[in-house]
Enzyme design. Sequence first.
Site, PDB file in Angstrom:
ATOM      1  N   THR A  74      55.265   2.188   6.266  1.00 44.24           N
ATOM      2  CA  THR A  74      54.259   2.322   7.328  1.00 44.24           C
ATOM      3  C   THR A  74      54.834   2.993   8.569  1.00 44.24           C
ATOM      4  OG1 THR A  74      54.697   0.025   7.977  1.00 44.24           O
ATOM      5  CG2 THR A  74      52.789   0.419   6.580  1.00 44.24           C
ATOM      6  N   ASP A  75      56.149   3.015   8.713  1.00 46.96           N
ATOM      7  CA  ASP A  75      56.768   3.761   9.813  1.00 46.96           C
ATOM      8  C   ASP A  75      56.601   5.263   9.642  1.00 46.96           C
ATOM      9  OD1 ASP A  75      57.595   1.436  10.969  1.00 46.96           O
ATOM     10  OD2 ASP A  75      59.742   1.768  10.705  1.00 46.96           O
ATOM     11  N   TYR A  76      56.263   5.703   8.434  1.00 41.10           N
ATOM     12  CA  TYR A  76      56.069   7.126   8.176  1.00 41.10           C
ATOM     13  C   TYR A  76      54.586   7.503   8.236  1.00 41.10           C
ATOM     14  CZ  TYR A  76      60.166   5.440   5.577  1.00 41.10           C
ATOM     15  OH  TYR A  76      61.303   4.761   5.186  1.00 41.10           O
TER      16      TYR A  76
END
Length: 813
Positions: A582-584
């Site tokens: 989810t950081d991407y």
Amino acid sequence: MLGHLRVLDLTGGSEQIGGQLLADLGADVILVEPPSGSATRRWAPFAGDRPGAERSLVFRSYNRNKRGIVLDITADAGRASLLKLAGSADILFESFAPGYLAGIGLGYEDLAAANPGIIVVSITPFGQTGPKAHWAASDLTVMASAVVSQMTGDEDRPPSRISVPQGFLHAGTEAAVGALIAYEGRMRDGLGQHVDVSAQTAAMMATQSFVLQHGWGDQEVQRAAGGLKLGPIRLRLVNPAKDGFVSVTFLFGSAIGPFSRRLMEIMCDQGFVDEATRDKDWLNYTGLLLSGTEPISELERCIECISAFTAAHTKAELFELALAKGLLIVPVTTTKDVLESPQLAAREYWRTAEDPETGALATVPGPIAKFSATPLAYRRRAPKLGEHTAEVLSEVTALTPAPERTPRAVGARPLDGLKVLDFMWVMAGPAATRYLADYGATVVRVESTIRIDTARTLQPFKDGKPGGERSALFAAMNAGKFGLTLNPRIPEGREVALKLLAWADVVTESYSPRAMRGFGFDYESLRKLKPDLIMVSSCLNGHTGPHASLAGFGTMGAQLAGFGEMAGWPDRPPAGPFGAYTDYVAPRFTAAALLAAVEHRRRTGEGQYIDMSQSEASLHYLGPAILDYSVNGRIMRRNGNESFEWAPHAVFPCTGEDRWIAIACETDAQWLALCGVLARPDWARGSEFATVAARLARRELLEAGISAWTASRSQEEAESALQAAAVPAHRLSRSIDALADPQLLYRGHFVTVHHPELGPVPLEGSRMRFSRTPARTERAGPTLGQDNEYVLRQILGLGDEQIGELVTSGALE
């Protein structure tokens, strides 16, 4: 916020999410489809498992809030209508093959002649020009080219993907950000431009900068189901529970090490480890492993102890313990779990959408963020084919001339003059503000030597040696930003922060919900000092709800959002996705939300607060899976590399160690071409593989036959032969391959910048190409305190005496 914008969306695949993102932010987005409808209308899953133009849950997932028209742009009348619509449009998205629109008189030059202010955003697998611009491609092969595939899955099987195709979702949301940046540029000089989006480079964000590892001299990361492997170090991020699986972020360093220590204390209390294990130096454990002081076998023993601990508890028990004790443990959720989440219910996240045929309501992912002044509204369901054609064509008006504007200096960028005070850290936040820095904003990044950014402690490291100034991830996520070390906990530091807050147009932060309140920097306090301030808070679960206090990382967000259950093989435990997924995904939603708020303030003078939950925003990348459960009651699971629609659609072995090639045939022509390359005319006609349905039913037999051909060939040999026949295929690239990829070299994707301590190092540049106001990546992320003098003197106007007092007080630590 964007209600004054008109957007034409000519895309046909999953990249339609880009137009939907602008529609959700208020723009009037008009989906322009051919008479046969968008390709997504023919993609499964379908409502009730019955195919139909109005029944695709993929189409419904990416076309909410749009109006829909039908135009045959291959005919004179259709082209004329599109040119009229373009005359009054602000933005146009398209995803045709490079050169196709120009060939029928609808290229960027043609559209700009009708409307000099139009922003045309082209989304293709590899970009508009270059040696791979015309390569046959699919979502599977794009992810292979982006290095992501090679790192995802079980190490003893072919690399695998997420069941909901992700490549063109990355590209579509990248396109939305690009469109908004270009629009800000147009508001300054009245001119549009052409934005070239490559799905390959957009998806490459999901490598967490490991695409740079070869250029930085670090060892190659290898896939390991539910974790990762770096040389001899193997880390497990997915562990068994009594009733499923949980994600345990068991990592080391000054930022994450304390969480690992806390976990060991609890395990010791419950008898799963001894005191010696509990008391290991978890902050410096990576260095101990790399130096050989601590044997790898000891790490492996500790990991097995963690698995024994988690296996003795249910998912709910472990999550409750994590919330109570501050552990980095979350359940690996299914779509059912996500839809029943008490956190999402408390935040009133979910929305409903009508079935276009029956009117029945289905639950769909909610707004990408909570906006204090301009809450997002779902105004309409996805359109029926041609539903608004007459309505839209009756509205066509002549272009309203753009107001005269003073041309900016040569070399000016779209966001020049925008001032950002950035308290973001790790990746999800800094990746969002990196967009702003690339395109001209002055971004001042605040951190402290007392608690350094976790990203500084994560690989890849220069020459494989850990160090606070040696991380490629930190250097990449913070490129182009000014760095200030500051301790806002003491009065002198707080005073400097308040001066910067008064200077800034935008404040961004990604701490836990209580942190900014503790500094007195919460939005309600800051807006009293600066009423038109825009503030963005980005964290795992948002700033309200029963799980708001859960501190965590994208490894956890990926599991909370449901990605974990959709990566890997059906007969194995969850295997991915790689890293902090989810950081991407979240950064593009954050950047789009921020830019929309900037545009709203430009028009109204009104600032606002944006509460961004990384997990909530990322759920839009799983829209079809969410709808599959809410409409069909089916939980979508991991399925290797299988496709609902196409076969072959898989990853096949090549010669060499762990070398693979992705092949996907999406048309009959591609299938026949593959048969020709493989010298299997018997497969082409009248055989057990003659139809798509037959190939889907006999996947294993088909894949075995193709594997027999690829296994005796190198990646390059197989790729060349297949591309020569226009069969979508791409090697599964590694870092070394990407850094030598002729397409990436042609686009200048990798740029060499000077690092104050490391010398010249490669970074990724912007993932887009702007025809008129290109991005610039001129410096790596700052070393600690690198720009203290510049920020204090040039931005705040402080003198020697004032700066000396700050140094003496410890405010600049």
